[in-house]
Design a protein around this motif. Structure first.
Motif, short mmCIF file in Angstrom:
data_model
loop_
_atom_site.label_atom_id
_atom_site.label_comp_id
_atom_site.label_asym_id
_atom_site.label_seq_id
_atom_site.Cartn_x
_atom_site.Cartn_y
_atom_site.Cartn_z
N GLY A 102 0.66 -1.24 -0.02
CA GLY A 102 0.08 0.00 -0.03
C GLY A 102 0.77 1.22 -0.07
N LEU A 103 2.00 1.21 -0.33
CA LEU A 103 2.88 2.57 -0.42
C LEU A 103 2.35 3.35 -1.55
N GLN A 104 1.66 2.90 -2.41
CA GLN A 104 0.99 4.01 -3.55
C GLN A 104 0.22 4.86 -2.77
N HIS A 105 -0.60 4.48 -1.98
CA HIS A 105 -1.40 5.68 -1.11
C HIS A 105 -0.49 6.77 -0.63
N ARG A 107 2.34 7.74 -1.88
CA ARG A 107 3.21 8.44 -3.17
C ARG A 107 2.06 9.34 -3.75
N ASP A 108 0.98 8.74 -3.81
CA ASP A 108 -0.13 9.41 -4.31
C ASP A 108 -0.35 10.81 -3.91
N ALA A 109 -0.53 10.58 -2.59
CA ALA A 109 -0.85 11.83 -1.64
C ALA A 109 0.45 12.75 -1.63
N ALA A 110 1.59 12.34 -1.73
CA ALA A 110 2.86 13.17 -1.89
C ALA A 110 2.86 13.91 -3.08
N ALA A 111 2.28 13.18 -4.38
CA ALA A 111 2.19 13.96 -5.49
C ALA A 111 1.42 15.01 -5.65
N LYS A 112 0.30 14.95 -4.73
CA LYS A 112 -0.61 16.09 -4.48
C LYS A 112 -0.20 17.22 -3.63
N GLY A 113 0.77 16.93 -2.87
CA GLY A 113 1.28 17.67 -1.75
C GLY A 113 0.56 17.75 -0.39
N GLN A 114 -0.34 16.44 -0.47
CA GLN A 114 -0.99 16.40 0.88
C GLN A 114 -0.63 15.33 1.81
N GLY A 115 -0.96 15.77 3.06
CA GLY A 115 -0.51 15.13 4.08
C GLY A 115 -1.38 13.84 4.53
N VAL A 116 -0.83 12.85 5.12
CA VAL A 116 -1.52 11.67 5.45
C VAL A 116 -1.61 11.35 6.62
N LEU A 117 -2.58 10.95 7.12
CA LEU A 117 -2.80 10.61 8.98
C LEU A 117 -2.94 9.15 9.00
N LEU A 118 -2.04 8.56 9.16
CA LEU A 118 -2.03 7.08 9.17
C LEU A 118 -2.54 6.62 10.43
N VAL A 133 7.86 1.35 6.90
CA VAL A 133 7.21 1.96 6.06
C VAL A 133 8.26 3.19 5.60
N ALA A 134 8.69 3.65 6.33
CA ALA A 134 9.82 4.79 6.15
C ALA A 134 10.96 4.49 5.10
N GLU A 135 11.51 3.20 5.47
CA GLU A 135 12.58 2.54 4.77
C GLU A 135 12.15 2.19 3.42
N ALA A 136 10.92 1.73 3.26
CA ALA A 136 10.47 1.16 2.00
C ALA A 136 9.97 2.50 0.98
N LEU A 137 9.37 3.44 1.72
CA LEU A 137 9.27 4.70 1.11
C LEU A 137 10.53 5.59 0.44
N ARG A 241 3.91 -8.49 7.99
CA ARG A 241 3.17 -8.09 6.88
C ARG A 241 2.72 -6.64 7.23
N VAL A 242 3.16 -5.73 6.69
CA VAL A 242 2.91 -4.38 6.97
C VAL A 242 1.97 -3.68 5.83
N ARG A 243 0.74 -3.19 6.27
CA ARG A 243 -0.35 -2.78 5.18
C ARG A 243 -0.78 -1.29 5.44
N ILE A 244 -0.69 -0.83 4.44
CA ILE A 244 -1.41 0.64 4.17
C ILE A 244 -2.80 0.55 3.57
N ALA A 245 -3.84 0.87 3.94
CA ALA A 245 -4.99 0.78 3.23
C ALA A 245 -5.98 1.87 3.29
N ASP A 246 -6.81 2.02 2.57
CA ASP A 246 -7.71 3.12 2.33
C ASP A 246 -8.94 2.45 3.19
N PRO A 247 -9.22 2.94 4.29
CA PRO A 247 -10.33 2.46 5.35
C PRO A 247 -11.75 2.99 4.96
#
Length: 298
Positions: A102-105, A107-118, A133-137, A241-247
């Motif tokens: 789920g790293l693309q979540h 990356r997509d926010a970063a491309a828009k200059g938008q913050g993410v509350l994980l 996550v920090a190292e993979a990103l 197993r680390v997951r980032i998802a849109d809930p």
């Protein structure tokens, strides 16, 4: 700060670094042994865990819940070592131990200059998940932390370790700092599943009304951020197993009670994947609806 007063804490940090470098198999074995040692030392905490397990797994037998408690005792001891690994282990020690989805979540926010509350919960691996996550990103991931103002040397040690390995930190009561970090396009890991005495709503968690913070939507709106859910579980093979998802929480920002209820449902599903790895020693159900006594007073 008077530097000599921190000598003991620096020595503790050096010892933690040694433990953090242990191979995964040795870490799990050491944690298993530590879990046995902790059983007679944390009697009060185990009583809290028993109450929580009885409430959340009420349909199970006493034998099954006793098994769950033993599994949790082992997992909690291992989690203490995993904290040290999150803060002090070199990248080579953790290489190849996690699959991050789920790293693309981000990356997509970063491309828009938008913050993410994980948004996450007390799954006992939050700091290590953040590190993965920090190292993979290849970019810092901030976290909301408790400040130890009574122990400035400890605060300096931990903050330096977190900043170096994970990302910037914000105090748990610094709402302005959180919102500012998000508005600047940052990523911020946040757990809102503690018992909240004020500003809460009661929503189900494992079928039990739980006082849950109702202010998270306001933080997201103020920070002009999006919400994603972060979870991690350690498998029987020792890998993570680390997951980032849109809930689906962004659509509930105008409904604090609905937001809180859905958040607890998402967290409950994550806990069910590895129940032993949730922080059952926390008095999650201390605050009760009017007229209902605390279950921990029994």
């Amino acid at each position: 700060m008077n530097a000599p007063r921190c000598v003991g804490w620096r020595a503790l940090g050096a010892a933690a670094t040694v433990l953090a470098r242990l191979p995964q198999r040795a870490t799990l074995a050491l944690g298993t042994g530590l879990g046995v040692l902790l059983r007679p030392l944390l009697g009060r905490r185990w009583r809290v865990a028993r109450v929580n397990l009885a409430l959340c797994f009420a349909a199970e037998s006493a034998v099954d819940r006793a098994r769950r408690l033993r599994e949790h005792q082992r997992a909690l001891a291992i989690a203490l070592l995993e904290l040290l690994r999150a803060w002090f282990a070199p990248p080579s020690t953790l290489a190849g131990l996690a699959d991050v989805e789920g790293l693309q979540h981000l990356r997509d926010a970063a491309a828009k200059g938008q913050g993410v509350l994980l948004l996450t919960g007390h799954l006992m691996h939050t700091e290590l998940a953040t590190r993965f996550v920090a190292e993979a990103l290849g970019a810092p991931v901030g976290g909301v932390v408790r400040r130890y103002h009574r122990h400035p040397c400890l605060e300096r040690l931990l903050d330096a370790a977190r900043t170096r390995r994970l990302g910037p930190t914000v105090g748990k009561f610094d709402a302005r700092g959180m919102a500012r970090h998000l508005r600047q396009g940052g990523r911020l890991v946040y757990s809102a599943d503690q018992d909240f005495r004020e500003g809460h709503v009661f929503v189900p968690f494992f079928g039990v009304p739980a006082a849950t913070f109702a202010g998270t939507p306001q933080l997201v709106r103020t920070g002009r951020a999006v919400v994603r859910f972060l979870s991690m579980a350690r498998g029987a093979d020792g890998r993570y197993r680390v997951r980032i998802a849109d809930p689906g929480l962004d659509a509930r920002l105008d409904d604090p009670a609905g937001f809180a209820a859905h958040y607890m449902a998402v967290l409950e599903a994550a806990v069910q994947e590895a129940p032993d790895q949730y922080l059952w020693v926390h008095r999650r159900f201390k605050t009760r609806p009017p007229g209902e006594a605390s279950p921990y007073a029994r």
